[in-house]
Design a protein around this motif. Sequence first.
Motif, short mmCIF file in Angstrom:
data_model
loop_
_atom_site.label_atom_id
_atom_site.label_comp_id
_atom_site.label_asym_id
_atom_site.label_seq_id
_atom_site.Cartn_x
_atom_site.Cartn_y
_atom_site.Cartn_z
N ILE A 1 0.82 -1.22 0.00
CA ILE A 1 0.00 0.00 0.00
C ILE A 1 0.85 1.26 0.00
N GLY A 2 1.77 1.37 0.94
CA GLY A 2 2.58 2.58 1.04
C GLY A 2 3.41 2.84 -0.20
N GLU A 3 4.05 1.80 -0.70
CA GLU A 3 4.87 1.93 -1.90
C GLU A 3 4.03 2.34 -3.11
N SER A 4 2.84 1.75 -3.23
CA SER A 4 1.97 2.06 -4.37
C SER A 4 1.54 3.52 -4.35
N LEU A 5 1.19 4.03 -3.18
CA LEU A 5 0.80 5.44 -3.06
C LEU A 5 1.95 6.37 -3.40
N GLU A 6 3.15 6.01 -2.95
CA GLU A 6 4.32 6.85 -3.25
C GLU A 6 4.61 6.85 -4.74
N ARG A 7 4.47 5.71 -5.39
CA ARG A 7 4.81 5.61 -6.81
C ARG A 7 3.94 6.50 -7.68
N VAL A 8 2.70 6.69 -7.26
CA VAL A 8 1.80 7.52 -8.07
C VAL A 8 1.73 8.96 -7.55
N GLY A 9 2.58 9.30 -6.59
CA GLY A 9 2.67 10.67 -6.11
C GLY A 9 1.59 11.09 -5.14
N LEU A 10 1.01 10.11 -4.43
CA LEU A 10 -0.07 10.44 -3.48
C LEU A 10 0.31 10.16 -2.03
N GLY A 11 1.59 9.93 -1.78
CA GLY A 11 2.02 9.63 -0.42
C GLY A 11 1.64 10.70 0.59
N GLU A 12 1.79 11.97 0.21
CA GLU A 12 1.50 13.06 1.13
C GLU A 12 0.00 13.36 1.23
N ARG A 13 -0.78 12.83 0.31
CA ARG A 13 -2.23 13.06 0.34
C ARG A 13 -3.01 11.79 0.71
N SER A 14 -2.30 10.77 1.20
CA SER A 14 -2.93 9.47 1.44
C SER A 14 -3.99 9.51 2.54
N LYS A 15 -3.90 10.49 3.45
CA LYS A 15 -4.86 10.56 4.55
C LYS A 15 -5.96 11.58 4.29
N ASP A 16 -6.01 12.11 3.07
CA ASP A 16 -7.11 13.00 2.68
C ASP A 16 -8.27 12.16 2.15
N LYS A 17 -9.48 12.62 2.40
CA LYS A 17 -10.64 11.90 1.89
C LYS A 17 -10.70 12.00 0.37
N VAL A 18 -11.13 10.93 -0.26
CA VAL A 18 -11.15 10.86 -1.72
C VAL A 18 -12.09 11.90 -2.31
N LYS A 19 -13.11 12.31 -1.57
CA LYS A 19 -14.05 13.31 -2.10
C LYS A 19 -13.35 14.63 -2.42
N SER A 20 -12.18 14.86 -1.81
CA SER A 20 -11.42 16.09 -2.07
C SER A 20 -10.48 15.95 -3.26
N TYR A 21 -10.38 14.76 -3.84
CA TYR A 21 -9.45 14.51 -4.94
C TYR A 21 -10.00 15.00 -6.27
N SER A 22 -9.11 15.51 -7.11
CA SER A 22 -9.46 15.84 -8.48
C SER A 22 -9.58 14.55 -9.29
N LEU A 23 -10.10 14.65 -10.52
CA LEU A 23 -10.21 13.48 -11.37
C LEU A 23 -8.84 12.88 -11.65
N GLY A 24 -7.85 13.74 -11.86
CA GLY A 24 -6.51 13.25 -12.11
C GLY A 24 -5.94 12.48 -10.93
N MET A 25 -6.21 12.96 -9.72
CA MET A 25 -5.74 12.26 -8.51
C MET A 25 -6.45 10.93 -8.35
N ARG A 26 -7.72 10.87 -8.72
CA ARG A 26 -8.45 9.59 -8.66
C ARG A 26 -7.87 8.60 -9.66
N GLN A 27 -7.47 9.11 -10.82
CA GLN A 27 -6.84 8.23 -11.80
C GLN A 27 -5.56 7.63 -11.22
N ARG A 28 -4.77 8.45 -10.56
CA ARG A 28 -3.52 7.96 -9.97
C ARG A 28 -3.80 6.98 -8.83
N LEU A 29 -4.84 7.26 -8.06
CA LEU A 29 -5.19 6.34 -6.98
C LEU A 29 -5.66 5.01 -7.56
N GLY A 30 -6.33 5.06 -8.70
CA GLY A 30 -6.74 3.83 -9.37
C GLY A 30 -5.54 2.99 -9.78
#
Length: 308
Positions: free
Chosen positions: A115-144
């Motif tokens: 989990i941690g490595e996957s979030l870091e690889r897509v550039g979401l490590g620092e936003r991992s504790k933010d609720k997904v409702k606050s994510y842009s479409l691009g951030m959701r793509q990266r989380l996917g």
Amino acid sequence: MENNFAVRTEGLTKKYGDKIAVNSVDLTIPRGVAFGYLGPNGAGKTTLIRMLLGLTPSTSGQMWMLGEKVPEHRSLALAKVGAIVEEPRFHEYMTALENLRIAAAVRGPEAEKRIGESLERVGLGERSKDKVKSYSLGMRQRLGIARCLLTDPELLILDEPMNGLDPAGIMEFRLLIRAFVGEGRTVVISSHLLDEIEKTCDAVSIVDQGQIIRQGNLSEMFGNPSGEVEIEVGDSEGALSVLSRLSYVSSVELVGKNQLKFELNPEVKPSQVNSDLVLAGVLVEKFSPTRKTLEDEFLSITSNMGIH
């Protein structure tokens, strides 16, 4: 034979009543490449992906993924596949970290560790504790994509993954895809963005109205100059006069104050033209053989087929 390909289909067809969404598609995707499945919206790209993943049945034809026949051995194949179909869905009021923990829970302890490595690889490590409702479409793509990485897949299938990404995000995505390929993974990208596919992928299929109209390696399609050359000179009239007399040059035209464009016989080296111009007293300031682009090829093919 099937083990040589990440994906292969024979005569794959999908009909909805009288409408043919995918029309007898023979698709071959080699392993270890970034592959673009390219076509306009409504060309049948997502339908083909849904059939591969077993989300909708085919009307006829055969399919293989990673050497496994599907849908007969779908579970074996999907254990090595990560996919995003259309926009990725998440629990809006949970954080990215919580969403991935839920996804990992059904995939086993190894997925939890990633989990941690996957979030870091897509550039979401620092936003991992933010609720997904606050994510842009691009951030959701990266989380996917991060969710796909939980299973350490051999094959990634991404449906329009560059939607919602700004230019910096597209560049990061491109580097990420190339890194995946460098690790030996196969990445299939369904998209209508010709320019980005050309910059990201090694090979493509061009599809329209449910049919593949061209497929192959980009280096084979466009590796050589098209024969068209553009030059910038100090004396455009003098250059025009010289080029018009050369037997291996055709279609000479002025395209700017000091710029000319012409077709060069492919058997003649560009340096020969430069030499002949200089010997005639014409100073050549810039000499640029042009290269056929994926957009040129797409427009040429679809125009010839009467597709609009």
